[in-house]
Design an enzyme around this catalytic site. Structure first.
Site, PDB file in Angstrom:
ATOM      1  N   ASP A  30       4.887 -13.602  -5.835  1.00 31.12           N
ATOM      2  CA  ASP A  30       5.345 -12.651  -6.852  1.00 31.12           C
ATOM      3  C   ASP A  30       6.848 -12.406  -6.787  1.00 31.12           C
ATOM      4  O   ASP A  30       7.531 -12.860  -5.862  1.00 31.12           O
ATOM      5  CB  ASP A  30       4.579 -11.321  -6.709  1.00 31.12           C
ATOM      6  CG  ASP A  30       4.463 -10.835  -5.277  1.00 31.12           C
ATOM      7  OD1 ASP A  30       5.260 -11.279  -4.424  1.00 31.12           O
ATOM      8  OD2 ASP A  30       3.582 -10.012  -4.990  1.00 31.12           O
ATOM      9  N   ASN A  90      -3.775  -0.019  -1.810  1.00 27.22           N
ATOM     10  CA  ASN A  90      -4.802   0.146  -2.841  1.00 27.22           C
ATOM     11  C   ASN A  90      -5.610  -1.138  -3.040  1.00 27.22           C
ATOM     12  O   ASN A  90      -6.331  -1.269  -4.026  1.00 27.22           O
ATOM     13  CB  ASN A  90      -4.155   0.587  -4.168  1.00 27.22           C
ATOM     14  CG  ASN A  90      -3.169  -0.449  -4.699  1.00 27.22           C
ATOM     15  OD1 ASN A  90      -3.010  -1.515  -4.105  1.00 27.22           O
ATOM     16  ND2 ASN A  90      -2.515  -0.145  -5.809  1.00 27.22           N
ATOM     17  N   HIS A 132      -4.357  -4.195  -3.420  1.00 28.70           N
ATOM     18  CA  HIS A 132      -3.748  -5.245  -4.244  1.00 28.70           C
ATOM     19  C   HIS A 132      -3.379  -6.473  -3.414  1.00 28.70           C
ATOM     20  O   HIS A 132      -3.144  -6.373  -2.209  1.00 28.70           O
ATOM     21  CB  HIS A 132      -2.555  -4.721  -5.063  1.00 28.70           C
ATOM     22  CG  HIS A 132      -1.265  -4.498  -4.345  1.00 28.70           C
ATOM     23  ND1 HIS A 132      -0.477  -3.393  -4.540  1.00 28.70           N
ATOM     24  CD2 HIS A 132      -0.583  -5.254  -3.447  1.00 28.70           C
ATOM     25  CE1 HIS A 132       0.614  -3.482  -3.810  1.00 28.70           C
ATOM     26  NE2 HIS A 132       0.575  -4.597  -3.136  1.00 28.70           N
ATOM     27  N   GLU A 148      -2.786  -5.494  -9.174  1.00 24.32           N
ATOM     28  CA  GLU A 148      -3.173  -4.123  -8.886  1.00 24.32           C
ATOM     29  C   GLU A 148      -4.646  -3.901  -9.237  1.00 24.32           C
ATOM     30  O   GLU A 148      -5.246  -4.733  -9.933  1.00 24.32           O
ATOM     31  CB  GLU A 148      -2.288  -3.173  -9.715  1.00 24.32           C
ATOM     32  CG  GLU A 148      -0.804  -3.288  -9.412  1.00 24.32           C
ATOM     33  CD  GLU A 148      -0.391  -2.564  -8.120  1.00 24.32           C
ATOM     34  OE1 GLU A 148      -1.245  -2.328  -7.246  1.00 24.32           O
ATOM     35  OE2 GLU A 148       0.807  -2.253  -7.986  1.00 24.32           O
TER      36      GLU A 148
HETATM   37  C1  GLP Z   1       3.852  -5.732  -1.817  1.00 21.14           C
HETATM   38  C2  GLP Z   1       3.729  -7.224  -2.212  1.00 21.14           C
HETATM   39  C3  GLP Z   1       2.450  -7.813  -1.704  1.00 21.14           C
HETATM   40  C4  GLP Z   1       2.280  -7.361  -0.265  1.00 21.14           C
HETATM   41  C5  GLP Z   1       1.951  -5.899  -0.257  1.00 21.14           C
HETATM   42  C6  GLP Z   1       1.875  -5.281   1.127  1.00 21.14           C
HETATM   43  O1  GLP Z   1       4.032  -4.869  -2.876  1.00 21.14           O
HETATM   44  N1  GLP Z   1       3.838  -7.510  -3.594  1.00 21.14           N
HETATM   45  O2  GLP Z   1       2.490  -9.225  -1.826  1.00 21.14           O
HETATM   46  O3  GLP Z   1       1.236  -8.051   0.343  1.00 21.14           O
HETATM   47  O4  GLP Z   1       2.776  -5.164  -1.127  1.00 21.14           O
HETATM   48  O5  GLP Z   1       3.149  -5.146   1.686  1.00 21.14           O
HETATM   49  P1  GLP Z   1       3.429  -4.750   3.196  1.00 21.14           P
HETATM   50  O6  GLP Z   1       3.090  -5.918   4.015  1.00 21.14           O
HETATM   51  O7  GLP Z   1       4.886  -4.403   3.226  1.00 21.14           O
HETATM   52  O8  GLP Z   1       2.561  -3.572   3.499  1.00 21.14           O
END
Ligand code: GLP
Length: 252
Positions: A75, A144, A146, A151
């Site tokens: 992403d 959440n 995702h 989402e």
């Molecule tokens: C972000 C990214 C995801 C990631 C998630 C968790 O918003 N778009 O690809 O896996 O949130 O992030 P973190 O590892 O910092 O908790």
């Protein structure tokens, strides 16, 4: 050592973040040694930083080569130029691609500043197909549930597309931005795009992921919890530390 719990998908529980990160890096390295031309679909966030650090060490110390592989990122925020400090372009360059021998021609991150974002999504999805499809997808997980920026409510048949971020996600990710929120929209590989990967590893660390991990690994399969779709994948593994596993009901 990891502990396996009898859930589908497989759940490997590691004592701490370091053990989890080393095991994730080892899984990537194993894949690369077996198939140097593997197509990877990779995450950003705090969670995979330890894995990337370990892979960079393996490159420097053991000569692990990424030169034959192809990389796609899950992403990117929409509206950010590639050189914005909070862009995933910069994250990947600074934490991984720029520190190993990845071939720049085979490194792909969605273009968040594309004039026509819909066309960029189509181009990106087609590039994955042209590369032969994703061999190994590594995921983080949002609080959440995702994955990528899919989402809650993301259709299981979705492909790479423009999405609106949940308010909670914009707040959680706000620290990377000067304003109080992360951008409103992003480009993300879709649920179907992710699911078509031949193998999937989902990484989670810390107590603030425990509810999401429990719902995704053992709860109902529902578009309300995007990561729960992985329960239907034949080769999906959740690699989590003790804290992230703490809400999973141990059926064994
Ligand atoms: C972000 C990214 C995801 C990631 C998630 C968790 O918003 N778009 O690809 O896996 O949130 O992030 P973190 O590892 O910092 O908790």
């Amino acid at each position: 050592m990891s502990r396996s719990l009898p859930t589908q998908p497989k759940l490997h529980v590691f004592p701490d973040y370091d053990a989890l990160s080393s095991a994730a890096a080892e899984a990537v390295a194993r894949k690369l040694r077996a198939e140097p031309e593997t197509v990877f679909l990779l995450p950003t966030g705090v969670t995979p930083l330890g894995m990337y650090r370990r892979l960079v060490e393996m490159h420097a110390g053991e000569g692990l080569s990424f030169a034959g592989a192809t990389f796609f990122n899950l992403d990117e925020y929409l509206g950010l130029p590639a050189d914005h400090p909070a862009s995933y372009h910069v994250y990947m360059r600074d934490n991984f691609y720029g520190l190993v021998d990845a071939d720049p021609h085979r490194v792909h991150v969605p273009d968040g500043s594309a004039v026509d974002p819909e066309a960029e999504c189509e181009r990106y999805e087609a590039a994955m197909t042209e590369a032969g499809g994703v061999g190994l997808c590594v995921l983080g997980i949002g609080r959440n549930g995702h994955v990528g920026f899919n989402e809650p409510g993301a259709p299981f048949d979705s492909r790479t597309r423009v999405v609106r971020l949940a308010e909670t996600t914009r707040l959680v990710n706000a620290g990377d931005f000067e304003g109080a929120r992360a951008p409103e929209r992003a480009i993300t590989a879709g649920m179907r795009t992710i699911f078509e990967a031949r193998e999937i590893l989902l990484l989670a660390s810390g107590a603030n992921k425990s509810q999401a991990v429990a719902a995704a690994a053992g709860g109902e399969v529902s578009e309300d919890v995007p990561a729960s779709m992985l329960q239907r994948h034949p080769r999906a593994t959740f690699m989590v530390d003790q804290e992230a596993a703490s809400a999973v009901v141990d059926a064994g």
